[in-house]
Design an enzyme around this catalytic site. Structure first.
Site, PDB file in Angstrom:
ATOM      1  N   THR A   5       0.741  -1.157   0.122  1.00 52.18           N
ATOM      2  CA  THR A   5      -0.278   0.043   0.040  1.00 52.18           C
ATOM      3  C   THR A   5       0.885   1.376   0.144  1.00 52.18           C
ATOM      4  OG1 THR A   5      -2.203   1.115   0.925  1.00 52.18           O
ATOM      5  CG2 THR A   5      -0.160   0.599   2.521  1.00 52.18           C
ATOM      6  N   CYS A 168       5.424   1.748  -7.910  1.00 52.60           N
ATOM      7  CA  CYS A 168       5.522   0.860  -7.118  1.00 52.60           C
ATOM      8  C   CYS A 168       4.556  -0.636  -7.253  1.00 52.60           C
ATOM      9  CB  CYS A 168       4.930   1.158  -5.630  1.00 52.60           C
ATOM     10  SG  CYS A 168       4.918   0.010  -4.277  1.00 52.60           S
ATOM     11  N   THR A 171       1.278  -1.091  -5.181  1.00 49.33           N
ATOM     12  CA  THR A 171       0.401   0.097  -5.058  1.00 49.33           C
ATOM     13  C   THR A 171      -0.260   0.249  -6.340  1.00 49.33           C
ATOM     14  OG1 THR A 171       1.800   1.175  -3.488  1.00 49.33           O
ATOM     15  CG2 THR A 171       0.316   2.695  -4.596  1.00 49.33           C
TER      16      THR A 171
END
EC number: 3.4.25.2
Length: 180
Positions: A5, A168, A171
């Site tokens: 996250t 990322c 994410t």
């Protein structure tokens, strides 16, 4: 350790009016597999006067939320006193010292990072904080956009999280944002 996250908190003042925003992506990862794309990892606390978001182990994060919310209620929403007491209480409990989660908590005046080891960190500029696997990407983007672009605060949070989501693998760009 905190894969899966990105959470970004942003507070300040624009046009004489204080603001506070928190945003996060919706991806939940188990190992190298995405198991959910639209999770909610942010929430408002204490009568919508405090915003929070978490990264890390979900079960550990809920333990953090519960403990912090209880302390925040006992301090009648005083964020500064709550984070200090949170840290003190944290250090007393051996189980809590091993939680694999982090939180950002903020209101119109302060922004803090709370770690699963009981550390409390105020954002360097008391303005922007980020956690999670994409936290450094989001933090870098937010600082640059804050310094050079003239975006509305909500748009700055959204664009910073999109950049983190593009870079990322833990994410995504399914972004949710809360504001005070």
């Amino acid at each position: 350790m905190f894969e899966a996250t990105t959470i970004l908190g942003y507070r300040g003042e624009m046009g004489g009016k204080k603001f506070a925003f928190i945003g996060g992506d919706g991806q939940v990862t188990l190992g190298n597999c995405v198991v959910k794309a639209n999770a909610t990892k942010i929430r408002s606390l204490y009568h919508n006067q405090v915003l929070s978001g978490f990264a890390g182990s979900t079960a550990d994060a809920f333990s953090l939320f519960d403990m912090f919310e209880r302390i925040l209620e006992s301090k009648k929403g005083d964020l500064f006193k709550s984070v200090v007491d949170f840290s003190k209480e944290w250090r007393k409990d051996k189980y809590l010292r091993r939680l694999e989660a982090m939180m950002i908590v903020l209101n119109l005046d302060h922004i803090f990072i709370l770690s699963g080891t009981g550390d409390v960190l105020e954002a360097e500029d008391n303005k922007i904080a980020a956690i999670g696997s994409g936290g450094n990407y989001a933090l870098s983007a937010a600082r640059a956009l804050d310094h050079f672009a003239h975006l509305e605060p909500k748009k700055l949070v959204e664009e910073s999280l999109k950049i983190a989501g593009d870079l990322c693998i833990y994410t995504n760009t399914n972004i949710k944002i809360l504001e005070l």
